[in-house]
Design an enzyme around this catalytic site. Structure first.
Site, PDB file in Angstrom:
ATOM      1  N   LYS A   1     -21.363 -37.400  27.198  1.00 38.81           N
ATOM      2  CA  LYS A   1     -21.860 -37.642  28.683  1.00 38.81           C
ATOM      3  C   LYS A   1     -23.252 -37.723  28.231  1.00 38.81           C
ATOM      4  O   LYS A   1     -24.027 -36.650  28.134  1.00 38.81           O
ATOM      5  CB  LYS A   1     -21.419 -36.464  29.319  1.00 38.81           C
ATOM      6  CG  LYS A   1     -21.377 -36.398  30.701  1.00 38.81           C
ATOM      7  CD  LYS A   1     -22.447 -37.080  31.444  1.00 38.81           C
ATOM      8  CE  LYS A   1     -23.592 -35.797  31.634  1.00 38.81           C
ATOM      9  NZ  LYS A   1     -24.861 -36.132  32.241  1.00 38.81           N
TER      10      LYS A   1
ATOM     11  N   GLY B   1     -30.170 -29.671  25.333  1.00 44.17           N
ATOM     12  CA  GLY B   1     -30.753 -29.714  26.898  1.00 44.17           C
ATOM     13  C   GLY B   1     -31.304 -28.310  27.095  1.00 44.17           C
ATOM     14  O   GLY B   1     -31.871 -27.688  26.009  1.00 44.17           O
ATOM     15  N   SER B   2     -31.365 -27.916  28.228  1.00 47.14           N
ATOM     16  CA  SER B   2     -32.184 -26.691  28.522  1.00 47.14           C
ATOM     17  C   SER B   2     -31.483 -25.736  28.383  1.00 47.14           C
ATOM     18  O   SER B   2     -30.169 -25.525  28.207  1.00 47.14           O
ATOM     19  CB  SER B   2     -32.744 -26.881  30.261  1.00 47.14           C
ATOM     20  OG  SER B   2     -31.364 -26.893  30.785  1.00 47.14           O
ATOM     21  N   THR B   3     -32.272 -24.387  28.208  1.00 49.32           N
ATOM     22  CA  THR B   3     -31.623 -23.287  28.053  1.00 49.32           C
ATOM     23  C   THR B   3     -30.845 -22.774  29.107  1.00 49.32           C
ATOM     24  O   THR B   3     -29.642 -22.118  28.658  1.00 49.32           O
ATOM     25  CB  THR B   3     -32.733 -22.324  27.657  1.00 49.32           C
ATOM     26  OG1 THR B   3     -33.260 -22.686  26.635  1.00 49.32           O
ATOM     27  CG2 THR B   3     -32.329 -20.810  27.358  1.00 49.32           C
TER      28      THR B   3
ATOM     29  N   GLY C   1     -27.390 -24.641  28.805  1.00 53.90           N
ATOM     30  CA  GLY C   1     -26.711 -23.982  27.428  1.00 53.90           C
ATOM     31  C   GLY C   1     -25.978 -22.902  27.895  1.00 53.90           C
ATOM     32  O   GLY C   1     -25.156 -22.661  27.421  1.00 53.90           O
TER      33      GLY C   1
ATOM     34  N   GLU D   1     -28.391 -27.030  21.207  1.00 55.27           N
ATOM     35  CA  GLU D   1     -29.697 -26.951  20.917  1.00 55.27           C
ATOM     36  C   GLU D   1     -30.684 -27.030  21.976  1.00 55.27           C
ATOM     37  O   GLU D   1     -30.450 -27.880  23.072  1.00 55.27           O
ATOM     38  CB  GLU D   1     -30.127 -28.555  20.307  1.00 55.27           C
ATOM     39  CG  GLU D   1     -29.117 -28.664  19.078  1.00 55.27           C
ATOM     40  CD  GLU D   1     -29.898 -27.942  17.875  1.00 55.27           C
ATOM     41  OE1 GLU D   1     -31.009 -28.371  17.761  1.00 55.27           O
ATOM     42  OE2 GLU D   1     -29.282 -27.194  17.265  1.00 55.27           O
TER      43      GLU D   1
ATOM     44  N   CYS E   1     -38.473 -31.138  22.851  1.00 53.03           N
ATOM     45  CA  CYS E   1     -38.363 -29.670  22.679  1.00 53.03           C
ATOM     46  C   CYS E   1     -39.242 -28.908  21.822  1.00 53.03           C
ATOM     47  O   CYS E   1     -39.335 -27.787  21.933  1.00 53.03           O
ATOM     48  CB  CYS E   1     -36.702 -29.583  22.324  1.00 53.03           C
ATOM     49  SG  CYS E   1     -36.484 -30.626  20.517  1.00 53.03           S
TER      50      CYS E   1
ATOM     51  N   GLU F   1     -41.151 -23.102  29.370  1.00 56.95           N
ATOM     52  CA  GLU F   1     -41.227 -24.469  29.127  1.00 56.95           C
ATOM     53  C   GLU F   1     -41.806 -25.421  30.068  1.00 56.95           C
ATOM     54  O   GLU F   1     -40.871 -25.568  31.172  1.00 56.95           O
ATOM     55  CB  GLU F   1     -39.926 -24.726  28.415  1.00 56.95           C
ATOM     56  CG  GLU F   1     -39.890 -26.197  27.636  1.00 56.95           C
ATOM     57  CD  GLU F   1     -38.318 -26.737  27.266  1.00 56.95           C
ATOM     58  OE1 GLU F   1     -37.586 -26.331  27.970  1.00 56.95           O
ATOM     59  OE2 GLU F   1     -38.574 -26.953  26.067  1.00 56.95           O
TER      60      GLU F   1
HETATM   61  P1  NAD Z   1     -30.571 -30.350  31.202  1.00 56.75           P
HETATM   62  O1  NAD Z   1     -29.836 -29.123  30.598  1.00 56.75           O
HETATM   63  O2  NAD Z   1     -30.874 -30.492  32.504  1.00 56.75           O
HETATM   64  O3  NAD Z   1     -29.426 -31.630  30.905  1.00 56.75           O
HETATM   65  C1  NAD Z   1     -28.986 -31.959  29.604  1.00 56.75           C
HETATM   66  C2  NAD Z   1     -27.673 -32.723  29.678  1.00 56.75           C
HETATM   67  O4  NAD Z   1     -26.684 -31.785  30.377  1.00 56.75           O
HETATM   68  C3  NAD Z   1     -27.746 -33.839  30.667  1.00 56.75           C
HETATM   69  O5  NAD Z   1     -26.954 -34.719  30.103  1.00 56.75           O
HETATM   70  C4  NAD Z   1     -27.139 -33.301  31.848  1.00 56.75           C
HETATM   71  O6  NAD Z   1     -26.607 -34.132  32.878  1.00 56.75           O
HETATM   72  C5  NAD Z   1     -26.110 -32.361  31.414  1.00 56.75           C
HETATM   73  N1  NAD Z   1     -26.022 -31.241  32.416  1.00 56.75           N
HETATM   74  C6  NAD Z   1     -26.580 -30.617  33.271  1.00 56.75           C
HETATM   75  N2  NAD Z   1     -25.805 -29.453  34.008  1.00 56.75           N
HETATM   76  C7  NAD Z   1     -24.841 -29.400  33.477  1.00 56.75           C
HETATM   77  C8  NAD Z   1     -23.513 -28.745  33.596  1.00 56.75           C
HETATM   78  N3  NAD Z   1     -23.524 -27.683  34.684  1.00 56.75           N
HETATM   79  N4  NAD Z   1     -22.526 -28.725  32.913  1.00 56.75           N
HETATM   80  C9  NAD Z   1     -22.523 -29.696  31.821  1.00 56.75           C
HETATM   81  N5  NAD Z   1     -23.606 -30.692  31.787  1.00 56.75           N
HETATM   82  C10 NAD Z   1     -24.685 -30.322  32.465  1.00 56.75           C
HETATM   83  O7  NAD Z   1     -31.741 -30.773  30.140  1.00 56.75           O
HETATM   84  P2  NAD Z   1     -32.735 -31.874  30.402  1.00 56.75           P
HETATM   85  O8  NAD Z   1     -33.852 -31.691  31.279  1.00 56.75           O
HETATM   86  O9  NAD Z   1     -32.028 -33.331  30.195  1.00 56.75           O
HETATM   87  O10 NAD Z   1     -33.561 -31.972  28.893  1.00 56.75           O
HETATM   88  C11 NAD Z   1     -34.429 -31.368  28.539  1.00 56.75           C
HETATM   89  C12 NAD Z   1     -34.335 -29.869  27.786  1.00 56.75           C
HETATM   90  O11 NAD Z   1     -33.657 -30.302  26.631  1.00 56.75           O
HETATM   91  C13 NAD Z   1     -35.249 -29.178  27.517  1.00 56.75           C
HETATM   92  O12 NAD Z   1     -35.311 -27.819  27.919  1.00 56.75           O
HETATM   93  C14 NAD Z   1     -35.505 -29.444  26.031  1.00 56.75           C
HETATM   94  O13 NAD Z   1     -36.421 -28.396  25.423  1.00 56.75           O
HETATM   95  C15 NAD Z   1     -34.136 -29.447  25.392  1.00 56.75           C
HETATM   96  N6  NAD Z   1     -33.849 -30.286  24.251  1.00 56.75           N
HETATM   97  C16 NAD Z   1     -33.936 -29.676  23.101  1.00 56.75           C
HETATM   98  C17 NAD Z   1     -33.666 -30.190  22.107  1.00 56.75           C
HETATM   99  C18 NAD Z   1     -33.397 -29.296  20.456  1.00 56.75           C
HETATM  100  O14 NAD Z   1     -32.904 -29.909  19.679  1.00 56.75           O
HETATM  101  N7  NAD Z   1     -33.426 -28.002  20.639  1.00 56.75           N
HETATM  102  C19 NAD Z   1     -33.810 -31.534  21.814  1.00 56.75           C
HETATM  103  C20 NAD Z   1     -34.263 -32.357  22.896  1.00 56.75           C
HETATM  104  C21 NAD Z   1     -34.304 -31.780  24.305  1.00 56.75           C
END
Ligand code: NAD
Length: 480
Positions: free
Chosen positions: A176, A229-231, A234, A251, A285, A384
Site C-alpha cells: 500500500k 512512515g510516521s511514529t 507506527g 521504520e 527521516c 519532527e
Molecule cells: P504516514 O505515517 O502519514 O504515512 C505512511 C504510510 O502509512 C502511507 O502509505 C499512509 O497512507 C499509511 N497510513 C497512514 N495512516 C494509516 C493507518 N491508520 N493504517 C495504515 N496505514 C496508514 O507518514 P508519511 O507522512 O507518509 O511519511 C513521513 C514519515 O515517514 C516521517 O515521519 C518520516 O520520518 C518517516 N520516514 C521514516 C523512514 C525510516 O526509514 N525510518 C524513512 C522515510 C520516512
C-alpha cells in the site's frame, strides 16, 4: 483526459471495487498528473486473497531459492533498464530533484541484486542437544503474506527495501504505497510481473492510509506488516499487530543531531550540515535537523550554513541547475511554515529563509531556513518538522553534547564532524542512534543494516539481518 491507474492484483490491473479514484498532483506546478484507484476493504480483501493463493501455489512455493534469486536479479535489470522513466515519474509525483532520483535509480537495482544473492543462503543449523539419540536442526521458513506500507518521501527505495528481502525469503507481498505517490510502485509491480514473478506474488492496492492502509493492517490473513512512515501511524500499527501476535518492522520518524566539533574540517562540516538538512527539501527521516556546533566554531558554522542556504537555487526539480524542489503537498507546506512561526513565538531567530521563496512556479516551495537562538526545550528542536529547517545550537563539552543529542524521543541517525579519531569512536558509542556517520552524512547501502532506536522504530532494514525479519525459525527433532 486524465490518466487513470487501477490496483495491481493477481498479476493484472484491477478496477477499484467502489469505482472511485483520487487525483495525484505535481507539487511544483500543481497540475493533476493522474488519478489512482481509491482502495477499500474489498480491494484489500482481493489483494490479500491473491497473495495467499500465490503463497500456496506450487509455482511459487516449489520454486527453488536460487530461482527466486534469478527472478529478483531480472527485476533489478528491468528497473535499471527503466531507470530514466522511473526517476522522472517519482520527481513528478513528490518533487524530489531529478538529479537525485537518477542517482537513486542508479543504485536501486543493487537492492534487488543483493537480496537475489542472499535468497539461497538463508540457512538453519544442526544443534548439539543434551541427547545423543536426537538429531535437532533448525530451518528458516517464509512467513506468508507480508503487507508493506510506505511513505511518499522516497517511495521506490523504501518499497524496494521491503520487497527484495520479503521475496528473497519466499513470501508474497501486498503493497500500500502513499496516497501521494502511487505511480512508481504500480510500475515496479508491473515490472515484477514482466520479470516472471508468478501472478499474485506482488500486489499493489493504492489509496488512503485510514482506508486501504488500515484495512490491510487489520486483515486476518496477514503474517507481517513492514511499515515506513510516521511514529504516530507506527504506534497504531504496533498496537494492532501486537494484539494479533504477528510481526512488524517499523521504520519511523527522526530528529537527528549533526554535531560539529571545534577540530572539524569546517568546509566539509558545513557542506555536511547543509546536505544533511536541505537534501530532498528536508523531507528525509534521517534529516540532520538539530545541529550542535562547538562554541569555538558556532559563529563560523552559522555564517557558512546560512550563507549557502540563502544562495540555494530553488525551482523546477527537473532542471539540472535546481538545488531545492518543492515540498510534496500542501499540508506539508502549511506544517513547515507553522513550525517556523512556532519557533519564532518561542524566541528563535530566523537567520535565513522562513517563508515561501519568491519564484514563479505556483507549487509548495519553502526557502531553506536556519534558526538560531533555540534550545532543547523548544518544539522546533523536539518535534519532527520534515522540511528544510535547521536549528543550530552551541555546546561547550563532549559530555554536554552527548546529553543534548540524546535528549529526544527519537534515535534514528546522528552525524559527527571531528578529526579526532578517539573522539569519533567515543561519540559513536555514546550516541543513542541506529546509524552514526563520522565526517559524512546520509551514506546508505543495501548491505548495511539500519534500525531506529527509541521511537524511531523496531526491527532492521537492509543487510543480512533484514532477511531474518521475513522468516520464522523452526526447530525439528528426530529420534534416531
Ligand atoms: P504516514 O505515517 O502519514 O504515512 C505512511 C504510510 O502509512 C502511507 O502509505 C499512509 O497512507 C499509511 N497510513 C497512514 N495512516 C494509516 C493507518 N491508520 N493504517 C495504515 N496505514 C496508514 O507518514 P508519511 O507522512 O507518509 O511519511 C513521513 C514519515 O515517514 C516521517 O515521519 C518520516 O520520518 C518517516 N520516514 C521514516 C523512514 C525510516 O526509514 N525510518 C524513512 C522515510 C520516512
Amino acid at each position: 483526459m486524465t490518466l487513470r491507474l487501477d490496483h495491481f492484483i493477481g498479476g493484472t490491473w484491477s478496477a477499484p471495487a467502489a469505482g472511485e479514484y483520487f487525483p495525484s498532483t505535481n507539487p511544483a506546478t500543481l497540475e493533476v498528473l493522474y488519478e489512482a484507484a481509491r482502495g477499500t476493504e474489498e480491494d484489500v480483501r482481493r489483494a490479500v486473497a491473491a497473495a495467499k493463493e500465490a503463497f500456496g501455489s506450487p509455482l511459487w512455493r516449489d520454486l527453488t531459492a536460487t530461482k527466486r534469486g534469478h527472478l529478483l536479479r531480472r527485476l533489478g535489470d528491468l528497473i535499471g533498464e527503466h531507470a530514466d522513466e522511473l526517476a522522472e515519474l517519482e520527481t513528478l509525483d513528490n518533487g524530489k530533484l531529478l538529479r537525485e532520483m537518477r542517482g537513486q535509480l542508479a543504485s536501486l537495482p543493487e537492492y534487488l541484486y543483493y537480496y537475489a544473492g542472499l535468497a539461497d543462503k538463508v540457512q538453519g543449523s544442526q544443534i548439539p542437544t543434551n541427547s545423543i539419540t536426537m538429531l535437532n536442526y533448525t530451518q528458516r521458513e517464509p512467513l506468508g503474506v507480508v503487507g508493506a506500507i510506505t511513505p511518499w518521501n522516497s517511495p521506490l527505495t523504501l518499497t524496494t527495501s521491503k520487497l527484495a528481502p520479503a521475496l528473497a525469503a519466499g513470501n508474497t507481498v501486498v503493497i500500500k504505497p502513499s496516497e501521494y505517490t502511487s505511480r512508481t510502485i504500480l510500475r515496479v509491480a508491473e515490472l515484477a510481473s514482466e520479470a516472471g514473478f508468478p501472478d499474485g506474488v506482488v500486489n499493489v492496492v493504492t489509496g488512503f492510509g485510514q482506508e486501504a492502509g488500515a484495512a490491510l493492517v487489520s486483515h486476518r490473513d496477514l503474517a507481517k506488516i513492514s511499515f515506513t512512515g510516521s511514529t504516530q501511524t507506527g504506534a497504531r500499527i504496533a498496537a494492532e499487530t501486537a494484539s494479533r501476535f504477528i510481526g512488524s518492522t517499523l521504520e519511523l520518524g527522526g530528529k537527528s543531531p549533526n554535531i560539529v566539533f571545534g577540530d572539524a574540517d569546517m568546509s566539509n562540516a558545513a557542506m555536511g550540515v547543509i546536505a544533511g538538512i536541505f537534501a530532498a527539501a528536508g523531507q528525509t527521516c534521517i534529516a540532520g535537523s538539530r545541529v550542535f556546533a562547538h562554541r569555538s566554531v558556532y559563529d563560523e558554522l552559522v555564517e557558512r550554513v546560512a550563507e549557502r542556504a540563502a544562495s540555494i537555487i530553488i525551482g523546477d526539480p527537473r532542471l539540472a541547475t535546481t538545488e531545492l524542489g518543492p515540498l510534496a503537498f500542501g499540508a506539508q507546506l502549511e506544517k513547515v511554515s507553522s513550525y517556523v512561526d512556532i519557533g519564532v513565538s518561542e524566541g528563535a531567530t530566523v537567520r535565513t529563509g522562513g517563508k515561501r521563496p519568491d519564484i514563479e512556479l505556483p507549487g509548495y516551495f519553502f526557502a531553506p531556513t536556519v534558526l538560531t537562538g533555540v534550545d532543547n526545550s523548544m518544539r522546533v528542536v523536539r518535534e519532527e518538522i520534515f522540511g528544510p529547517v535547521a536549528a543550530i545550537m552551541p555546546f561547550d563539552s563532549e559530555d554536554e553534547v552527548v546529553g543534548l543529542a540524546n535528549d529526544t524521543e527519537y534515535g534514528l541517525a546522528a552525524g559527527i564532524w571531528t578529526q579526532n579519531l578517539a573522539r569519533a569512536h567515543r561519540m559513536a558509542r555514546r550516541l543513542e542512534a541506529g546509524t552514526v556517520w563520522v565526517n559524512t552524512y546520509r551514506a546508505m547501502s543495501p548491505m548495511s543494516p539500519r534500525q531506529g532506536f527509541k521511537n524511531s522504530g523496531v526491527g532492521i532494514e537492509h543487510g543480512i539481518e533484514s532477511m531474518h525479519e521475513y522468516t520464522r525459525l523452526k526447530s525439528v527433532w528426530i529420534n534416531t
